[in-house]
Design a protein around this motif. Structure first.
Motif, PDB file in Angstrom:
ATOM      1  N   ASN A 289      14.794  -6.707  40.922  1.00 38.05           N
ATOM      2  CA  ASN A 289      14.260  -7.119  41.858  1.00 38.05           C
ATOM      3  C   ASN A 289      12.891  -6.579  41.858  1.00 38.05           C
ATOM      4  N   MET A 290      12.385  -5.524  41.507  1.00 40.36           N
ATOM      5  CA  MET A 290      11.011  -4.992  41.228  1.00 40.36           C
ATOM      6  C   MET A 290      10.744  -4.554  39.919  1.00 40.36           C
ATOM      7  N   PRO A 291       9.567  -4.652  39.472  1.00 42.35           N
ATOM      8  CA  PRO A 291       9.229  -4.086  38.079  1.00 42.35           C
ATOM      9  C   PRO A 291       9.898  -2.527  37.913  1.00 42.35           C
ATOM     10  N   GLY A 292      10.053  -2.229  36.582  1.00 41.85           N
ATOM     11  CA  GLY A 292      10.442  -0.776  36.459  1.00 41.85           C
ATOM     12  C   GLY A 292      10.215  -0.526  34.773  1.00 41.85           C
ATOM     13  N   ALA A 293      10.768   0.417  34.489  1.00 46.71           N
ATOM     14  CA  ALA A 293      10.838   0.794  32.848  1.00 46.71           C
ATOM     15  C   ALA A 293      11.578  -0.319  32.092  1.00 46.71           C
ATOM     16  N   GLY A 294      10.966  -0.710  31.216  1.00 49.88           N
ATOM     17  CA  GLY A 294      11.436  -1.958  30.143  1.00 49.88           C
ATOM     18  C   GLY A 294      11.516  -3.302  30.684  1.00 49.88           C
ATOM     19  N   THR A 295      10.730  -3.336  31.916  1.00 51.10           N
ATOM     20  CA  THR A 295      10.594  -4.771  32.401  1.00 51.10           C
ATOM     21  C   THR A 295       9.364  -5.593  32.266  1.00 51.10           C
ATOM     22  N   VAL A 296       9.405  -6.637  32.366  1.00 53.55           N
ATOM     23  CA  VAL A 296       8.054  -7.629  32.449  1.00 53.55           C
ATOM     24  C   VAL A 296       7.998  -8.650  33.738  1.00 53.55           C
ATOM     25  N   PRO A 297       6.818  -8.878  34.244  1.00 52.91           N
ATOM     26  CA  PRO A 297       6.873  -9.768  35.236  1.00 52.91           C
ATOM     27  C   PRO A 297       7.578 -11.156  35.058  1.00 52.91           C
ATOM     28  N   LEU A 298       8.575 -11.599  35.935  1.00 50.37           N
ATOM     29  CA  LEU A 298       9.106 -13.017  36.164  1.00 50.37           C
ATOM     30  C   LEU A 298       8.460 -13.567  37.258  1.00 50.37           C
ATOM     31  N   LEU A 299       7.983 -14.838  37.002  1.00 53.11           N
ATOM     32  CA  LEU A 299       7.279 -15.669  37.792  1.00 53.11           C
ATOM     33  C   LEU A 299       7.861 -16.812  38.499  1.00 53.11           C
ATOM     34  N   TYR A 300       7.896 -16.906  39.759  1.00 58.80           N
ATOM     35  CA  TYR A 300       8.654 -17.859  40.517  1.00 58.80           C
ATOM     36  C   TYR A 300       7.287 -18.746  41.229  1.00 58.80           C
ATOM     37  N   PRO A 301       7.715 -20.069  41.910  1.00 54.01           N
ATOM     38  CA  PRO A 301       6.422 -20.783  42.791  1.00 54.01           C
ATOM     39  C   PRO A 301       5.990 -19.685  43.671  1.00 54.01           C
ATOM     40  N   ALA A 302       6.819 -19.050  44.334  1.00 58.77           N
ATOM     41  CA  ALA A 302       6.484 -18.276  45.485  1.00 58.77           C
ATOM     42  C   ALA A 302       5.407 -17.076  45.233  1.00 58.77           C
ATOM     43  N   HIS A 303       5.229 -17.010  43.844  1.00 61.26           N
ATOM     44  CA  HIS A 303       4.010 -15.843  43.609  1.00 61.26           C
ATOM     45  C   HIS A 303       2.672 -16.593  43.452  1.00 61.26           C
ATOM     46  N   PHE A 304       2.792 -18.066  43.738  1.00 62.29           N
ATOM     47  CA  PHE A 304       1.466 -18.491  43.567  1.00 62.29           C
ATOM     48  C   PHE A 304       1.097 -19.188  44.722  1.00 62.29           C
ATOM     49  N   SER A 305       0.081 -19.389  45.012  1.00 58.36           N
ATOM     50  CA  SER A 305      -0.822 -19.889  46.175  1.00 58.36           C
ATOM     51  C   SER A 305      -2.110 -20.435  45.877  1.00 58.36           C
ATOM     52  N   ARG A 306      -2.787 -21.350  46.891  1.00 55.06           N
ATOM     53  CA  ARG A 306      -4.202 -21.592  46.482  1.00 55.06           C
ATOM     54  C   ARG A 306      -5.120 -20.641  46.515  1.00 55.06           C
ATOM     55  N   THR A 307      -4.937 -19.568  47.049  1.00 55.25           N
ATOM     56  CA  THR A 307      -5.888 -18.353  47.034  1.00 55.25           C
ATOM     57  C   THR A 307      -5.804 -17.370  45.885  1.00 55.25           C
ATOM     58  N   GLY A 308      -4.516 -17.779  44.881  1.00 53.34           N
ATOM     59  CA  GLY A 308      -4.256 -16.882  43.758  1.00 53.34           C
ATOM     60  C   GLY A 308      -2.857 -16.545  43.420  1.00 53.34           C
ATOM     61  N   THR A 309      -2.648 -15.262  42.580  1.00 56.38           N
ATOM     62  CA  THR A 309      -1.495 -14.935  42.354  1.00 56.38           C
ATOM     63  C   THR A 309      -0.925 -13.628  43.234  1.00 56.38           C
ATOM     64  N   THR A 310       0.028 -13.597  43.671  1.00 57.63           N
ATOM     65  CA  THR A 310       0.636 -12.176  44.226  1.00 57.63           C
ATOM     66  C   THR A 310       1.756 -11.785  43.497  1.00 57.63           C
ATOM     67  N   TRP A 311       1.679 -10.736  42.835  1.00 60.12           N
ATOM     68  CA  TRP A 311       2.881 -10.258  42.254  1.00 60.12           C
ATOM     69  C   TRP A 311       2.892  -8.539  42.176  1.00 60.12           C
ATOM     70  N   PRO A 312       3.688  -7.923  42.251  1.00 59.05           N
ATOM     71  CA  PRO A 312       5.234  -8.184  43.028  1.00 59.05           C
ATOM     72  C   PRO A 312       5.188  -8.541  44.187  1.00 59.05           C
ATOM     73  N   ILE A 313       6.191  -9.308  44.730  1.00 57.42           N
ATOM     74  CA  ILE A 313       6.318  -9.241  46.255  1.00 57.42           C
ATOM     75  C   ILE A 313       7.415  -8.517  46.838  1.00 57.42           C
ATOM     76  N   GLU A 314       7.282  -7.525  47.614  1.00 62.02           N
ATOM     77  CA  GLU A 314       8.308  -6.948  47.995  1.00 62.02           C
ATOM     78  C   GLU A 314       9.106  -7.602  49.070  1.00 62.02           C
ATOM     79  N   GLY A 315      10.501  -7.683  48.999  1.00 60.42           N
ATOM     80  CA  GLY A 315      11.307  -8.104  50.030  1.00 60.42           C
ATOM     81  C   GLY A 315      11.686  -9.659  49.650  1.00 60.42           C
ATOM     82  N   MET A 316      11.024 -10.041  48.406  1.00 60.94           N
ATOM     83  CA  MET A 316      11.210 -11.620  47.972  1.00 60.94           C
ATOM     84  C   MET A 316      12.779 -11.608  47.593  1.00 60.94           C
ATOM     85  N   LYS A 317      13.315 -12.869  47.996  1.00 64.03           N
ATOM     86  CA  LYS A 317      14.799 -13.241  47.756  1.00 64.03           C
ATOM     87  C   LYS A 317      14.907 -13.199  46.372  1.00 64.03           C
ATOM     88  N   LYS A 318      14.199 -13.572  45.581  1.00 70.12           N
ATOM     89  CA  LYS A 318      14.130 -13.726  44.219  1.00 70.12           C
ATOM     90  C   LYS A 318      13.681 -12.379  43.350  1.00 70.12           C
TER      91      LYS A 318
END
Length: 458
Positions: A289-318
């Protein structure tokens, strides 16, 4: 649909495949009885496989049976198998009937590549992936020379590699005479969960191809019906190897068609586009669900908008992250600048193509990134793009002209990597200039994007 047929004369041999309760046949017969056709007699073959509908169909057609100039034959059998047996001259089937007219609202369901239907269709030279296209192809195959076929079908056959053999079959055996497009998916088919646009198409068996009439309306009231005629080279571009079928909604060519500067393929630019390789349900045990030891970012469409990239997103269903290990390594891309396009849009969303730039700074010192399957990404041999090129691609893809042009051959909510691969683009140099300009501006308005594209390609 009934009104699209020419007036006709002599005897009419009508096919209604997937007749249901007989609504389309009734519309055709009502036009005939009211003097809209000049036939002396009408003989109807109505195919309907569902036993629960047969009594309703009998009742509908019975209203027209009082006069001797109409006969109907209700065939409660599988249309595909019956047609193939007829076309191949089976000893146990009646000889092929060549219909002068066909009116269809065929079923919509995928055909498995090894199913009995798929194998049967191959016997008559038809290769297709859905029942609706199979029904239309068989109607064309059983039409007499000059025979008229009117069908309401999903628009998905107009593009994409899976329907290429079907497009080839139709364009080889028939001329496209008329296409009607419903511009709102939800209003025209408000009782159904329709994920793609439907069109009504009229074909003429063995007809010489000429101009094509294209009409549009917002919904099934046809209150705002608009009609234009287009030369065939605007429907199927002469230099298009995939033979995409475009449905222009205006007689004017848009900026993409008019510009000689937008003529480069992705191969010309040294760029590739791929579907995001991480299919989350297949790698479920490696998702976090959230980044931690040994992880790398996993990107979904919800992470992107016209104003830029938001990562991580707390409480996201993915999930926001994926473990980096021997099982996931082959699905990951080196950190860098990429251009991504969402594969799916919502039903009534204004834009079909929505592009964003992946900024590596948004992910700290992450060495690699995961792109989920609902994204398409532009890359250079599985590595990032030059920063200005990534921004230039995103700006170009977000222009109104690109979106309008894309909608002319793509009628469903999905944007496939194949669709993006077959589009034409400005030169690499032009895209880099566009990106350099965009990087100096901050947040861009749609008006700025459209105006700048125009100045760069003039």
């Amino acid at each position: 649909m009934a009104s699209l047929f020419p007036k006709g004369e002599g005897s009419c041999y009508l096919l209604d495949a997937g007749a249901g309760i007989g609504t389309l046949s009734a519309a055709f017969l009502n036009r005939w009885k009211s003097g809209g056709f000049c036939f002396r007699r009408v003989a109807l073959d109505a195919f309907e496989f569902d036993p629960s509908l047969i009594q309703h169909l009998v009742h509908t057609l019975g209203k027209y049976a009082r006069e001797g100039d109409f006969i109907s034959n209700i065939r409660q059998e599988d249309f595909i198998h019956a047609s193939v047996e007829s076309l191949t001259g089976s000893l146990f089937s009646p000889p092929v009937k060549y219909y002068t007219h066909a009116i269809l609202n065929p079923p919509y369901k995928k055909i498995n590549s090894r199913s009995a239907h798929r194998l049967a269709l191959r016997r008559v030279g038809i290769e297709t992936v859905n029942l609706y296209s199979a029904f239309v192809a068989l109607a064309v195959a059983q039409a007499a020379p000059g025979g008229q076929i009117v069908a309401i079908i999903p628009r998905s056959f107009c593009n994409g590699p899976y329907y290429r053999p079907f497009r080839d079959f139709i364009l080889e055996h028939a001329a496209i005479r008329h296409m009607h497009l419903f511009e709102s998916r939800s209003k025209a088919f408000k009782d159904d969960d329709v994920l793609q646009e439907n069109i009504i198409i009229r074909l003429e068996r063995d007809g010489p191809q000429g101009p094509v009439t294209v009409s549009t309306s917002t919904d099934d009231t046809f209150a705002d019906l608009v009609t234009h005629e287009h030369p065939f080279e605007r429907i199927v571009f002469p230099d298009d190897p995939e033979r995409f079928i475009h449905v222009p909604t205006s007689p004017e060519k848009n900026a993409i068609e008019l510009s000689e500067a937008i003529r480069f393929t992705l191969a010309d630019l040294g760029i590739k586009v791929s579907t995001g390789p991480v299919v989350d349900f297949r790698l479920k045990e490696h998702l976090r669900n959230m980044p931690g030891a040994g992880t790398v970012p996993l990107l979904y469409p919800a992470h992107f908008s016209r104003t830029g990239t938001t990562w991580p997103i707390e409480g996201m269903k993915k999930p926001n992250a994926i473990m980096r290990n021997a099982e996931t390594e082959k699905w990951l891309y080196p950190s860098g600048f990429y251009c991504v396009v969402r594969r799916f849009s919502s039903k009534e969303e204004k834009r079909r193509i929505v592009a964003s730039v992946v900024e590596p700074s948004a992910f700290g010192d992450a060495p690699v990134l995961g792109f989920e399957n609902h994204l398409n990404l532009f890359h250079e041999n599985k590595r990032g793009l030059p920063e200005a090129l990534a921004h230039g691609l995103a700006v170009f893809l977000n222009t109104t002209a690109v979106d309008e042009n894309f909608r002319r051959f793509n009628g469903h909510t999905q944007v496939n990597a194949t669709d993006l691969k077959l589009m034409k683009y400005p030169s690499r140099e032009t895209l880099i200039k566009l990106g350099e300009w965009a990087m100096q501006q901050g947040t861009l308005t749609q008006e700025q994007i459209d105006a700048t594209l125009g100045s760069l390609i003039e």
